[in-house]
Design a protein around this motif. Structure first.
Motif, PDB file in Angstrom:
ATOM      1  N   ARG A 218       0.827  -1.209   0.000  1.00 36.33           N
ATOM      2  CA  ARG A 218       0.000   0.000   0.000  1.00 36.33           C
ATOM      3  C   ARG A 218       0.860   1.257   0.000  1.00 36.33           C
ATOM      4  O   ARG A 218       0.521   2.251  -0.651  1.00 36.33           O
ATOM      5  N   ALA A 219       1.969   1.229   0.710  1.00 33.60           N
ATOM      6  CA  ALA A 219       2.875   2.380   0.698  1.00 33.60           C
ATOM      7  C   ALA A 219       3.499   2.546  -0.680  1.00 33.60           C
ATOM      8  O   ALA A 219       3.575   3.659  -1.211  1.00 33.60           O
ATOM      9  N   LYS A 220       3.945   1.446  -1.272  1.00 32.61           N
ATOM     10  CA  LYS A 220       4.573   1.506  -2.593  1.00 32.61           C
ATOM     11  C   LYS A 220       3.606   2.013  -3.653  1.00 32.61           C
ATOM     12  O   LYS A 220       4.022   2.683  -4.604  1.00 32.61           O
ATOM     13  N   LEU A 221       2.319   1.711  -3.496  1.00 37.92           N
ATOM     14  CA  LEU A 221       1.308   2.166  -4.459  1.00 37.92           C
ATOM     15  C   LEU A 221       0.806   3.569  -4.136  1.00 37.92           C
ATOM     16  O   LEU A 221      -0.030   4.112  -4.858  1.00 37.92           O
ATOM     17  N   GLY A 222       1.303   4.139  -3.040  1.00 41.91           N
ATOM     18  CA  GLY A 222       0.907   5.494  -2.676  1.00 41.91           C
ATOM     19  C   GLY A 222      -0.442   5.589  -1.991  1.00 41.91           C
ATOM     20  O   GLY A 222      -1.007   6.672  -1.872  1.00 41.91           O
ATOM     21  N   ASN A 223      -0.957   4.465  -1.538  1.00 40.56           N
ATOM     22  CA  ASN A 223      -2.243   4.445  -0.839  1.00 40.56           C
ATOM     23  C   ASN A 223      -1.974   4.635   0.663  1.00 40.56           C
ATOM     24  O   ASN A 223      -2.118   3.717   1.467  1.00 40.56           O
TER      25      ASN A 223
END
Length: 179
Positions: free
Chosen positions: A140-145
């Motif tokens: 989720r962090a890597k996807l910017g969420n």
């Protein structure tokens, strides 16, 4: 590809890894290379190393939380990436040790025996449960969420920290009984 589509794709990978990793560890844990005819020396030097890696993981996780509370997103991300790498290295060393050495039985008696087995049991169970939490939080962090990342990180951090700290405690409690 939208974030939602990417998250769906990664969820399948996370689910697969969350099943395959514990099953592989369980299967390999029961394999002793000597029993298969391999002439290997027991890797008896590994337990203090992988226990130290668990301790290092705990320190890194705490540093990552401090970094994000101070607004240092880049350092937070780097520290969590290192924590995942440490957990992976731990896992490989742990498997290597158990594939080359006989299991060590806990020799304590009385209340301490029950304390040890309680800590060991919760450590093992939570080490399995934490896998999808860590991978989902990271994804989720890597996807910017970030709102969803922050939401799940509130659960992931204490679980992962518990697993890292209890890994050290289990080692310290059983280390007098290593042959």
């Amino acid at each position: 590809m939208s974030n939602l589509a990417q998250e769906k794709k990664y969820k399948k990978i996370i689910t697969g890894l969350s099943i395959v990793i514990p099953l592989a560890v369980a299967a390999l844990f029961g394999v002793n290379l000597k029993d298969l005819g391999f002439n290997v020396e027991p890797l008896t030097f590994l337990p203090p190393i992988y226990a130290s890696i668990n301790g290092l993981t705990a320190v890194i996780l705490i540093a990552a939380v401090i970094a994000i509370k101070k607004g240092n997103v880049k350092l937070h991300e780097q520290l969590n990436t290192v924590a995942i790498a440490c957990s992976l290295i731990f896992l490989l060393l742990y498997i290597g040790y158990h594939m080359s050495s006989n299991s060590t039985s806990f020799g304590g008696e009385g209340v301490i025996k029950y304390v040890y087995y309680f800590i060991l049991f919760t450590h093992i169970v939570l080490s399995i449960i934490v896998i999808p939490f860590v991978l989902t939080t990271y994804m989720r962090a890597k996807l910017g969420n970030f709102p969803q990342h922050k939401k799940i990180a509130k659960f992931t951090f204490p679980l992962w920290l518990y697993v890292a700290v209890t890994g050290v405690i289990v080692y310290l409690m059983i280390s007098p009984y290593y042959v």
